[in-house]
Design a protein around this motif. Sequence first.
Motif, mmCIF file in Angstrom:
data_model
loop_
_atom_site.group_PDB
_atom_site.id
_atom_site.type_symbol
_atom_site.label_atom_id
_atom_site.label_comp_id
_atom_site.label_asym_id
_atom_site.label_seq_id
_atom_site.Cartn_x
_atom_site.Cartn_y
_atom_site.Cartn_z
ATOM 1 N N MET B 1 21.430 22.901 -21.876
ATOM 2 C CA MET B 1 21.695 24.346 -21.966
ATOM 3 C C MET B 1 21.253 25.027 -20.679
ATOM 4 N N GLY B 2 22.110 25.858 -20.154
ATOM 5 C CA GLY B 2 21.802 26.556 -18.899
ATOM 6 C C GLY B 2 20.971 27.800 -19.137
ATOM 7 N N ASN B 3 20.651 28.471 -18.054
ATOM 8 C CA ASN B 3 19.737 29.602 -18.207
ATOM 9 C C ASN B 3 20.416 30.980 -18.237
ATOM 10 N N VAL B 4 21.744 31.000 -18.147
ATOM 11 C CA VAL B 4 22.427 32.284 -18.300
ATOM 12 C C VAL B 4 22.694 32.490 -19.791
ATOM 13 N N LEU B 5 22.188 33.572 -20.353
ATOM 14 C CA LEU B 5 22.329 33.801 -21.793
ATOM 15 C C LEU B 5 23.611 34.570 -22.098
ATOM 16 N N ILE B 6 24.333 34.060 -23.095
ATOM 17 C CA ILE B 6 25.561 34.726 -23.511
ATOM 18 C C ILE B 6 25.508 34.979 -25.017
ATOM 19 N N LEU B 32 28.263 24.570 -20.892
ATOM 20 C CA LEU B 32 26.948 24.611 -21.527
ATOM 21 C C LEU B 32 25.830 24.107 -20.608
ATOM 22 N N TYR B 33 26.202 23.468 -19.494
ATOM 23 C CA TYR B 33 25.176 23.115 -18.505
ATOM 24 C C TYR B 33 24.663 24.362 -17.806
ATOM 25 N N HIS B 34 25.465 25.419 -17.843
ATOM 26 C CA HIS B 34 25.119 26.638 -17.092
ATOM 27 C C HIS B 34 24.672 27.783 -17.986
ATOM 28 N N VAL B 35 25.109 27.770 -19.245
ATOM 29 C CA VAL B 35 24.824 28.928 -20.094
ATOM 30 C C VAL B 35 24.214 28.497 -21.423
ATOM 31 N N LEU B 165 29.684 33.621 -13.511
ATOM 32 C CA LEU B 165 28.607 32.673 -13.173
ATOM 33 C C LEU B 165 28.436 32.555 -11.664
ATOM 34 N N SER B 166 29.460 32.901 -10.902
ATOM 35 C CA SER B 166 29.349 32.887 -9.445
ATOM 36 C C SER B 166 28.802 34.221 -8.941
#
Lengths: 590, 181
Positions: B1-6, B32-35, B165-166
């Motif tokens: 799980m990534g660290n950007v919360l959605i 899901l690697y990013h968020v 994400l960018s």
Amino acid sequence: MSTITITMNGQKVSAQPGQSILRAAQAAGIDIPTLCHHPALAPIGACRVCLVEVAGQRTLQPACTFPVADRMEIQTESPKVVRARKFVLDLIFSERNHFCMTCEMSGGCELQDLGYRYGLDHWAYPTYTQRFPVDASPPHHLLDHNRCVLCRRCLRACAELVANHTLDLRQRGANTMVTADMDAPLGESTCVNCGTCLNVCPTGALVDKRSAFMARPPDVERVATVCSQCSLGCGVNVVMHRGHVLRLESLWDAPVSGGLLCRTGRFEALADGRPRLLEPVRKSKGEHVPISWEAALAAASQRLGATAPSRLGVFTTTRLTNEAMGLLHAIFVRHLKAAHRGASHSAAPGMTACRCGKLADIADSDLVLLAGSDPAQDQPVASFLIKRALDRGTRLVTVESRPTELTAFAETAFPPQQISKAVALARAAEKPVVIYGADLTPTEATALRKLEAKAVFIPLHPGVNTLTAETFELNGKMDAAACDTLFIAAGEENGTIEAVTRKAGPKAFVIVQASYGSALADRADLVLPMATWLERSGTFTNTEGTVHRAHAALTPSGQSRPDWDILGRLAERLGLDATIAKDAILTCRV
Amino acid sequence: MGNVLIATDWLAACAGCHMSLLDLDERLVELLYHVTFTSSPVTDLKHPPESGVTVGILTGAISNTHNIEVARRMRSRCTYLVAVGDCATFGGIVGARNLVGTQAALRRAYLETESTVDGQIPDSPELGRPLDFVTGVGDVVKVDIFLPGCPPRPDDLHYVFAEVLSGRIPVMLPRENFRYD
């Protein structure tokens, strides 16, 4: 004409003086978006979507109406221009119902295309709340005011192209609405249901009832062909989806009609509810029994070959193609020498010595003399062309025994006895045009011939391919009662053809080549099923004598076959040299 | 799980936009690697966390007072609010109600339908009150990205995720990345 040079987006471009910026840009391949502009209509600069930046001008200018000048510098897609266009689109989208998802035009809408082009991903202004009525009173189309962007294309088409002047605007500002006459429902107005407005509407405001919501615009295909409802030969686009005809559209580059169609040509040509004849049948003990094409053609050729010329009759609809008429000529006139020959319509009397004009000549004339013809009824598109000329100052003089729709537009309507007065008026005119039909009496024809040296003569033949039927000597003396064998090429003709053949004796052998079931087909001893006008290719000679090519949009239903195909096979059966038929076809193209 | 919360939520919606999100298929795993998806109508946790998320996604139209509350809650708990689908951007299919009026629509749905016997228009105080006019989310709260479409294609959603994400908020969506129907 001298050419000037302008700069568009930094690129040097040649243009004609007086040309609009839009036309100069189109000629140079530079795309300026438009919404209210239509190539067939005069530009009015109403929607402001085509705004461009012109160096030295205080404000942005509409490209469709602003004329180019030498060394003019124009920006068509600068940030300022894009901002303004987006603002204009935001305003247009802020009024009325422009939800694409429930619109018939989605995928083929010019407003939607602009929304995509300028990235309108939401509405900049609060959701619009006013509701407008939907006028579904016309028989074949409807007008949804909620989808209207007030581009005025429909009312300009109604006035400039059809010269009918039914549509106009009423109210002001956001309440502005397209209206018919003095605010009458379209169905009760002076609207002639030609549907030209449907062809120009950029959104889903004007919709064809029959085909609405049947296919998304990007999924349809179009086949250009020639209308076979009268002798004008208007261009028509058959709009289809997966082999089903949705609707008919006019063709802007059609030589005769130039984007016009009438009610019959656009709507009623598709509304034929008669049952189709789908297989060859032969009468046996009073019952119709299906047989093969081979057997049907064998039976037909045997019977035709065994009948004495004096007892043989052929009767044809004028809706057949040149090719089929050529074959009828080869088979019945040259080979079998049938004594009885008839056609559903007779051509207007020949004014052979006269200069035969084109329908386009109406526009250049200063006086139209109309005699023995009712174009508003029989060839509506010709009446549109006449009324269009009247709007530009052409005078109309009619010679008629009973009033027609065009009588109201005539400067003077003369009774047939006073034709000499009409001729005198025409003689005094500069460029008179005489439009005449088959109702012309020999006396009237003689009177009109006095204009030979001066006027352009345009015949309006009744029927469809009547001129070719005449050329191929298919319209002669006909006494059905004296025939042992009758070959009737009924095609798609309705009741008119039955009256003639009803006289056939009970013992006569009747061969019917037709598309639809009828009392005539029931009486027939042999039925050859024929393809409809949408299912066959071929050529037509129109009322001006020009040849037009029709293209099949559909494959023939059931076992039916194109008119020329049936007759070609019959000719082969009769042992005719194929070149005879080919020669006959070539003669009619001269 | 990534660290950007959605966090996602829906208003007056058909769930089609969420289905389109699931249609990202294998790209969802990559995403899901990013968020981290904190909450959604289709998971156990329904409400966006009070501590806030980076991206809030709303689908569906503003049709009643409850929808306004949900939209305001999401707005107050997210940094960037994305309105997804035709309903959230324009009012969409729910907005078709505007063509007849709310009261007429309620009467038709609950009283006049041919199959209805002893019908009653629901009026429990627990329910949101239908609004006279259906609108998109933008009419109620500030929206940062609008993504129309019924539903938006997975590719379009992927494009928006990739942009956000960018660190970019698209000013104008490219023509190929959105549609009206």
